[in-house]
Design an enzyme around this catalytic site. Sequence first.
Site, PDB file in Angstrom:
ATOM      1  N   LYS A   1      -0.003  11.546   5.498  1.00 49.23           N
ATOM      2  CA  LYS A   1       0.338  10.470   6.434  1.00 49.23           C
ATOM      3  C   LYS A   1       0.893   9.248   5.697  1.00 49.23           C
ATOM      4  O   LYS A   1       1.872   8.630   6.114  1.00 49.23           O
ATOM      5  CB  LYS A   1      -0.940  10.123   7.232  1.00 49.23           C
TER       6      LYS A   1
ATOM      7  N   LYS B   1       0.836  -1.212   0.000  1.00 48.62           N
ATOM      8  CA  LYS B   1       0.000   0.000   0.000  1.00 48.62           C
ATOM      9  C   LYS B   1       0.871   1.264   0.000  1.00 48.62           C
ATOM     10  O   LYS B   1       0.542   2.257  -0.653  1.00 48.62           O
ATOM     11  CB  LYS B   1      -0.929  -0.022   1.227  1.00 48.62           C
TER      12      LYS B   1
HETATM   13  P1  NAP Z   1     -12.218   8.972   7.537  1.00 45.54           P
HETATM   14  O1  NAP Z   1     -13.349   9.345   6.653  1.00 45.54           O
HETATM   15  O2  NAP Z   1     -11.503  10.037   8.294  1.00 45.54           O
HETATM   16  O3  NAP Z   1     -12.748   7.828   8.538  1.00 45.54           O
HETATM   17  C1  NAP Z   1     -12.066   7.373   9.654  1.00 45.54           C
HETATM   18  C2  NAP Z   1     -13.105   6.815  10.631  1.00 45.54           C
HETATM   19  O4  NAP Z   1     -12.430   6.236  11.750  1.00 45.54           O
HETATM   20  C3  NAP Z   1     -14.047   7.907  11.167  1.00 45.54           C
HETATM   21  O5  NAP Z   1     -15.370   7.447  11.070  1.00 45.54           O
HETATM   22  C4  NAP Z   1     -13.580   8.076  12.603  1.00 45.54           C
HETATM   23  O6  NAP Z   1     -14.618   8.439  13.494  1.00 45.54           O
HETATM   24  C5  NAP Z   1     -13.114   6.666  12.928  1.00 45.54           C
HETATM   25  N1  NAP Z   1     -12.185   6.644  14.062  1.00 45.54           N
HETATM   26  C6  NAP Z   1     -11.061   7.387  14.236  1.00 45.54           C
HETATM   27  N2  NAP Z   1     -10.468   7.078  15.404  1.00 45.54           N
HETATM   28  C7  NAP Z   1     -11.251   6.115  15.978  1.00 45.54           C
HETATM   29  C8  NAP Z   1     -11.179   5.414  17.203  1.00 45.54           C
HETATM   30  N3  NAP Z   1     -10.187   5.621  18.065  1.00 45.54           N
HETATM   31  N4  NAP Z   1     -12.156   4.520  17.473  1.00 45.54           N
HETATM   32  C9  NAP Z   1     -13.175   4.289  16.609  1.00 45.54           C
HETATM   33  N5  NAP Z   1     -13.298   4.944  15.431  1.00 45.54           N
HETATM   34  C10 NAP Z   1     -12.341   5.839  15.123  1.00 45.54           C
HETATM   35  O7  NAP Z   1     -11.071   8.218   6.701  1.00 45.54           O
HETATM   36  P2  NAP Z   1     -11.238   7.267   5.414  1.00 45.54           P
HETATM   37  O8  NAP Z   1     -11.092   8.089   4.187  1.00 45.54           O
HETATM   38  O9  NAP Z   1     -12.412   6.374   5.594  1.00 45.54           O
HETATM   39  O10 NAP Z   1      -9.889   6.411   5.552  1.00 45.54           O
HETATM   40  C11 NAP Z   1      -9.756   5.317   6.471  1.00 45.54           C
HETATM   41  C12 NAP Z   1      -8.444   4.588   6.151  1.00 45.54           C
HETATM   42  O11 NAP Z   1      -8.490   4.097   4.790  1.00 45.54           O
HETATM   43  C13 NAP Z   1      -7.212   5.500   6.227  1.00 45.54           C
HETATM   44  O12 NAP Z   1      -6.112   4.775   6.714  1.00 45.54           O
HETATM   45  C14 NAP Z   1      -6.998   5.915   4.773  1.00 45.54           C
HETATM   46  O13 NAP Z   1      -5.649   6.286   4.527  1.00 45.54           O
HETATM   47  C15 NAP Z   1      -7.411   4.653   4.046  1.00 45.54           C
HETATM   48  N6  NAP Z   1      -7.893   4.818   2.663  1.00 45.54           N
HETATM   49  C16 NAP Z   1      -8.720   5.857   2.301  1.00 45.54           C
HETATM   50  C17 NAP Z   1      -9.156   5.974   0.963  1.00 45.54           C
HETATM   51  C18 NAP Z   1     -10.077   7.082   0.506  1.00 45.54           C
HETATM   52  O14 NAP Z   1     -10.195   7.285  -0.712  1.00 45.54           O
HETATM   53  N7  NAP Z   1     -10.742   7.828   1.382  1.00 45.54           N
HETATM   54  C19 NAP Z   1      -8.754   5.018   0.017  1.00 45.54           C
HETATM   55  C20 NAP Z   1      -7.938   3.960   0.419  1.00 45.54           C
HETATM   56  C21 NAP Z   1      -7.507   3.874   1.737  1.00 45.54           C
HETATM   57  P3  NAP Z   1     -15.207   9.953  13.590  1.00 45.54           P
HETATM   58  O15 NAP Z   1     -16.579   9.862  13.017  1.00 45.54           O
HETATM   59  O16 NAP Z   1     -15.205  10.285  15.041  1.00 45.54           O
HETATM   60  O17 NAP Z   1     -14.276  10.851  12.807  1.00 45.54           O
END
Ligand code: NAP
Length: 302
Positions: free
Chosen positions: A241, A173
Site C-alpha cells: 500500500k 513517509k
Molecule cells: P495493524 O496492526 O493492521 O493495525 C491497524 C489497526 O487499525 C487495527 O487495530 C484495526 O482494527 C484498526 N482499524 C482498522 N480500520 C478501523 C476503523 N475503521 N475504525 C477503527 N479502527 C480501525 O497496522 P499497523 O502495523 O499498526 O499499522 C498502522 C499504520 O501505521 C499503517 O498505516 C502502517 O502503514 C503504519 N506503520 C506501520 C509500521 C509497522 O512496523 N507495523 C511502521 C510504521 C508505520 P482491527 O483490530 O479490527 O483489525
Amino acid sequence: MSKPTVGFIGLGIMGKPMALNVLKAGFPLVVHNRSRGKVEELVAAGAQDGGSPRGVAERAEVILLCLPDAPDVEQVVAGPNGVFEGISPGKVIVDMSTSSPALARRLAARAEALGAAMLDAPVSGGETGAREGTLSIMVGGDGAALARVMPVLQAMGKTITHIGPAGAGQVAKACNQLVAALMVEAVAEAMVLATKAGVDPLRVRQALLGGAVYSRILENHGLRMLERRFEPGFKAHLHHKDLRIALSTAREYGAPLPGTALVHELYGSLVAAGKGERDNSALITVLEGLAGIVAGTSRQEE
Ligand code: NAP
C-alpha cells in the site's frame, strides 16, 4: 497546567504501544478500535472507551489516528459517526497512519473550516520504536497546531520533524517507505544469491553488517528472512500500500520511480498469493520462487 485529554483510534501493532506510551506520560486517554478486544486491553491499562470516532473526538482535545490505509482514515474522520461529527474549534487531529498526501491536504482543509486543525504525522521506527517511544515522526501542517501537540508527540517519538504544510509529512513517509522497500528487496536478493552459490547466507549477512552496507534492514529483516520469522512486524500488504501511495504521488508530480515500481509488483505477487498478512521480510519468498529455491527443504518454512 493540566494535561489535555488525548484520543487514540486504531490500536494495532503500532497504535497499541503508542497509546500506552501516551497513557504512561500521564495524559488522560480515550480510545476506539474496530475490534473490541484491543479497546478492552487499553481500558484495563487505564484508558476510557470512546465508543466511536465521534465519541473520541467529543471527549478528547487531541485526537490521534493510526489506521491501515487512506480509505480507513477518510471513513474514520469524515464518515458517519466520524471524528468531524464530534470535533469542535481548537481541537487538533493528528493522523499518524501512512496515508496519501492528497487526502491529508483535503482533510486538513475541512478541519480548518470547522475551526480545528489536522496534521499528518506518519512514523518510522517499527514496532520496537513504537514500544520504546523512539519513533521518528514526520509532520505536515500548521506549525502552531504542532507546537500545541508537541508534548503528546514527545511521548511517542524521539525525532519530531516539521517537514512543511499539510501533506508534507506523508510525502516524507512515502520517501522513507520506498527506501525501505528497495533495501528489503536488495537484502533478499543478496540472501538468494548466497544460497544459490552454496555459501552460508548467515555468514554473508554477518560480514556485510561490518562493512559499508550496514543497515537496520540488513540486520533485522535479513535475520528474519534467514530464520523464516514471517509473523508481522510490518505487514507486507501495508508496505505494498505504501508503494502504491508513493507511485501515485510520484505520478502527480512527474517523478519517475522505476525501482519502487518493480518492488511494488513483487509485493503485489506476495499479496496475490494470500501472504499479505506476513511480515514484509517474506518478500524473500517471491525471489526464492523466481530462483527455483524450494523453501522448507533445508530450513523450516513457516
Ligand atoms: P495493524 O496492526 O493492521 O493495525 C491497524 C489497526 O487499525 C487495527 O487495530 C484495526 O482494527 C484498526 N482499524 C482498522 N480500520 C478501523 C476503523 N475503521 N475504525 C477503527 N479502527 C480501525 O497496522 P499497523 O502495523 O499498526 O499499522 C498502522 C499504520 O501505521 C499503517 O498505516 C502502517 O502503514 C503504519 N506503520 C506501520 C509500521 C509497522 O512496523 N507495523 C511502521 C510504521 C508505520 P482491527 O483490530 O479490527 O483489525
